[in-house]
Scaffold this active site. Structure first.
Site, PDB file in Angstrom:
ATOM      1  N   GLU A  73       0.790  -1.224   0.000  1.00 33.14           N
ATOM      2  CA  GLU A  73       0.000   0.000   0.000  1.00 33.14           C
ATOM      3  C   GLU A  73       0.830   1.285   0.000  1.00 33.14           C
ATOM      4  O   GLU A  73       0.354   2.319  -0.459  1.00 33.14           O
ATOM      5  CB  GLU A  73      -0.921  -0.011   1.235  1.00 33.14           C
ATOM      6  CG  GLU A  73      -1.990  -1.086   1.217  1.00 33.14           C
ATOM      7  CD  GLU A  73      -2.997  -0.867   0.108  1.00 33.14           C
ATOM      8  OE1 GLU A  73      -3.519   0.255  -0.033  1.00 33.14           O
ATOM      9  OE2 GLU A  73      -3.240  -1.833  -0.649  1.00 33.14           O
ATOM     10  N   SER A 105     -50.526 -29.985  37.655  1.00 31.12           N
ATOM     11  CA  SER A 105     -50.132 -30.560  38.944  1.00 31.12           C
ATOM     12  C   SER A 105     -48.750 -30.112  39.409  1.00 31.12           C
ATOM     13  O   SER A 105     -48.376 -30.368  40.562  1.00 31.12           O
ATOM     14  CB  SER A 105     -50.158 -32.086  38.855  1.00 31.12           C
ATOM     15  OG  SER A 105     -51.474 -32.530  38.570  1.00 31.12           O
TER      16      SER A 105
END
Length: 801
Positions: A89, A480
């Protein structure tokens, strides 16, 4: 004519040509620079970073972000990674002061020759300036600003500081910002562990991350990698031999492992909602919170598997509904091609869940299928749950055996199957089993009853299909499963495990406002009555009539207040139907209430987040006060309430002991397969719309629920024991594999006495049927069975005389 005036005018013109642009440039510089952002702000670089959520063992279970970035210091980056980016770069990075004029000139010349922009001349410093301080607009004014800022940055920051900004900020494709995120994305590695070959491939991405993506086009990525390696040789960072070796090195692309995303989704979504509500969306997605949760990832995976497999087993008991779809001959080819590009893109070994297949024919004993590029078969004998299976012509009507009919599969039918083996068959067809997507839903939540830390949470069969978290959001009738709460309340009202209650028919009549007479006849599940029954036996076998009598005796208001202090917050019916679980609650509420019994009477609020830190490691919230060295600040608080004793240790133990009988002698018998002390209770509503199993060992508690979102019966005999308990058992078997069995702690004050089961009185030593019963201090009977003493006045209702 004299040449001197001409020369003079030319000199003046040249001077003007030089001075005027120079003055203009200087003026432009001062004009533009006044509006530029301060470079000093870069010294405190705080870009958007990932919020990460961790399991209790430190595994990453979720990430939240706008930009997937993990900031790392330059010291952690391999030297060759930095060299690769510089070579590719900005070769003169370590020499220039922000602007590389020769590179700009070369780029301009190439662009003129090409008739367009083919090469940029920006330095790394300019790229940082553009990314962090400017907008991405493509104008000369922006380039001018960029150059000024780049020069300023070079005056104030070191080269290492600029690289730190650049390599953490740069976008490298597929949502990855910075080299650490990219290393995880492409190689599933930490950046410090990258090889030269991997560094060079990453450094080739900035020019066009999508075009050179190793995911999408590995060959292009290799071409770009070669370019970077050649640049590194030219700049003297490596020699030619190293470049060749790196280029020839095999690189495996290993995407980040996301195995936890699906199976942990209900848990992590609960965490995400809390974080967004507490801190706001911006903080959640950009400020890099570190969130440490209570989830045990192994338990979570086991819980999700247990819920899914249990729902599939339930669905098979309901029968086969028929094909999922029927394809034409033209559609079959497209379907198989899509499978090869999707489901089977990574081969058979990557397929762990049931898949869809096309019916292509049959033999006397098998059904022939196609899935992807493979032939497959399943045995009709294995698929007996689908009844008698017949493959019929494509234009024939399909059917299933839900209503007792014969299963008919037209050619081209789509069915779901599970691979028996993930290995390629050497010859013949793949062997598969017939499956079916379940319609019912399930939930499972597990927690440490001592601390309240939630270790697993499953809110449904599949988060991708439904995000509704039934573990915490679904209010369903407990049936229950509510009874242990009623029985615990009764124990605190003077009942004992040996108290006798008459199980006989009852009729309740109530005059409605309309004048109509309402009649309620509570009955037991099996429509039988059992006469004189001990409290222990009544809970073990889930006797409804006995529970209604107990609730009427202790008072509905008292029972509701009792449930409230145990952690039940949902509205509760103020009538006797409360005894049969007529008021909807969430699985998490049931877990909280039952944890009181498991924790010796102390209520702990459930918690699924243990600690939250900001990006700098400062503790924001915690369940541990020790995390705050100087007390809680305004923005710091505990994530849950402090533990509080709500019932006595004796009542908690007796209730647990009664529920051990549920497992050993009654409806919770499936839990006996754990081979260790277990307390639990099944729950089934009268119309079989909801099935529950709530159970625990000293170290772990879990709640399992099964039902349909649009309430309807689960099916004949689909009770809590049959529909919900198997998921609980499968989960606990996995979760407790490495946990040593332990007995429940017995308070020192608990008394034991021999009891005659016929009347609940003391038994003589040589009585044939005696059993040893546990009692709270001073509550054991004082009379012997042989005394035939008449019932005491306070026992009158319980004996129903």
């Amino acid at each position: 004519m004299s040449l001197r005036p001409v020369v003079k005018y030319i000199a003046l013109a040249l001077a003007a040509a030089i001075l005027i642009p120079a003055v203009a440039l200087v003026g432009a510089y001062y004009y533009v620079s006044a509006s530029l952002p301060k470079v000093d702000t870069l010294s405190d670089y705080r870009p958007p970073v990932i919020t990460r959520v961790y399991s209790s063992n430190g595994e990453i279970i979720a990430e939240y972000f706008k930009e997937r970035r993990i900031v790392v210091p330059v010291e952690r980056m391999p030297r060759q990674l930095i060299q690769a980016f510089v070579a590719a770069e900005d070769a003169n990075f370590f020499q220039h002061e922000g602007i590389d004029l020769p590179s700009i000139a070369r780029a301009a010349l190439k662009n003129l020759r090409a008739g367009g922009i083919v090469q940029g001349g920006s330095t790394i410093t300019q790229q940082v300036a553009k990314s962090l301080l400017l907008t991405p607009e493509r104008k000369f004014s922006r380039k001018f600003k960029e150059a000024i800022l780049a020069w300023r940055m070079e005056q104030r920051l070191s080269k290492e500081g600029i690289l730190y900004l650049y390599l953490n900020q740069i976008y490298l494709g597929h949502g990855a910002y910075g080299v650490q995120a990219a290393a995880e994305n492409y190689y599933n590695k930490d950046v410090k562990d990258l090889t030269l070959a991997e560094c060079a491939m990453l450094a080739g991405l900035p020019q066009a991350p999508s075009r050179y993506s190793p995911y999408r086009n590995f060959e292009r990525a290799k071409v770009r990698q070669q370019y970077v390696l050649e640049r590194m040789v030219k700049e003297g960072f490596i020699d030619a031999a190293q470049a060749v070796q790196a280029f020839e090195q095999a690189i495996e692309i290993h995407p980040r492992e996301n195995r936890y995303i699906r199976d942990a989704a209900y848990f992590t979504e609960q965490v995400r909602r809390y974080l967004e509500n507490r801190f706001g969306e911006e903080v959640l997605y950009t400020q890099g919170l570190e969130v440490h949760t209570s989830m045990d990832l192994d338990q979570q995976l086991a819980a999700q598997t247990a819920v899914r497999e249990n729902l599939r087993a339930h669905d098979k008991r309901r029968g086969f509904r028929g094909p999922l779809d029927i394809l034409t001959e033209e559609q079959v080819g497209d379907f198989l091609d899509e499978q090869m590009n999707g489901t089977f893109a990574d081969g058979l070994a990557a397929v762990t869940e049931p898949v869809r297949a096309v019916v292509t024919g049959s033999t006397k004993s098998t059904v022939k299928l196609r899935l992807g590029r493979w032939q497959a078969v399943f045995d009709k004998q294995q698929a007996k749950w689908a009844g008698s299976i017949e493959v019929v012509p494509a234009d024939a009507a399909p059917s299933g055996n839900v209503d007792g009919g014969k299963t008919r599969l037209p050619l081209g039918s789509i069915v779901e199957v599970r691979l028996i083996s993930s290995e390629e068959p050497e010859e013949g067809a793949l062997r598969v089993e017939l499956e079916q997507p379940p319609l019912a839903q399930g939930a499972l939540v597990a927690m440490d009853p001592k601390t309240g830390l939630v270790t697993a949470m499953v809110g449904g069969a599949d988060f991708s299909q439904s995000q509704f978290n039934r573990a915490v959001q679904a209010q369903r009738l407990p049936g229950s499963a509510i009874k242990p709460i009623i029985f615990a309340a009764a124990l605190d009202k003077g009942y004992t495990p040996a108290t006798m209650i008459l199980d006989n028919p009852l009729i309740y009549r109530e005059q409605a406002e309309s004048g109509e007479l309402n009649v309620w006849k509570p009955k037991n599940y099996e429509n039988k009555f059992h006469g004189m029954t001990t409290l222990r036996e009544a809970l073990a076998h889930s006797r409804n009539v006995v529970t209604v009598k107990i609730l009427e005796d202790i008072g509905v208001g008292y029972a509701i207040n009792y449930a409230r202090k145990l952690g039940i917050e949902s509205p509760l019916a103020r009538d006797l139907t409360l005894a049969l679980g007529s008021s909807a609650v969430t699985p998490m509420e049931m877990a909280t209430a039952f944890s009181v019994f498991a924790n010796g009477g102390v209520r702990v609020s459930p918690a699924y987040i243990k600690r939250i830190e900001d990006r700098d490691g400062r503790v924001l919230e915690s369940i541990d006060p020790a995390d705050f060295s100087q007390g809680l600040q305004a923005d710091q608080r505990l994530l849950r309430q402090e533990p509080v004793r709500v019932i006595s240790p004796e009542t908690a133990y007796l209730t647990t002991n009664l529920m051990e009988s549920v497992v050993q002698e009654g409806t919770g018998w499936r839990a006996r397969s754990l081979g260790r002390p277990v307390a639990g209770k099944t729950g089934t509503t009268n119309d079989l719309k909801d099935a529950w199993f709530v159970g625990y060992v000293p170290q772990l508690l879990a709640v399992s629920w099964v039902g349909y979102d649009q309430e309807r019966p689960l099916g004949r005999q689909e009770t809590g024991s049959r529909a919900a308990a198997p998921a609980w058992v499968e989960f606990m078997q996995s979760a407790l594999r490495e946990v040593a069995p332990r007995h429940f702690t017995v308070p020192d004050s608990i008394e034991f006495a021999p009891i005659d089961p016929k009347n609940g009185l003391l038994a003589v030593e040589d009585a044939p049927d005696l059993y040893i019963e546990a009692f709270a201090p001073g509550t054991a009977p004082t009379s012997y069975s042989m005394d035939k003493e008449k019932p005491r006045a306070e026992d009158f209702f319980r004996l129903d005389l």
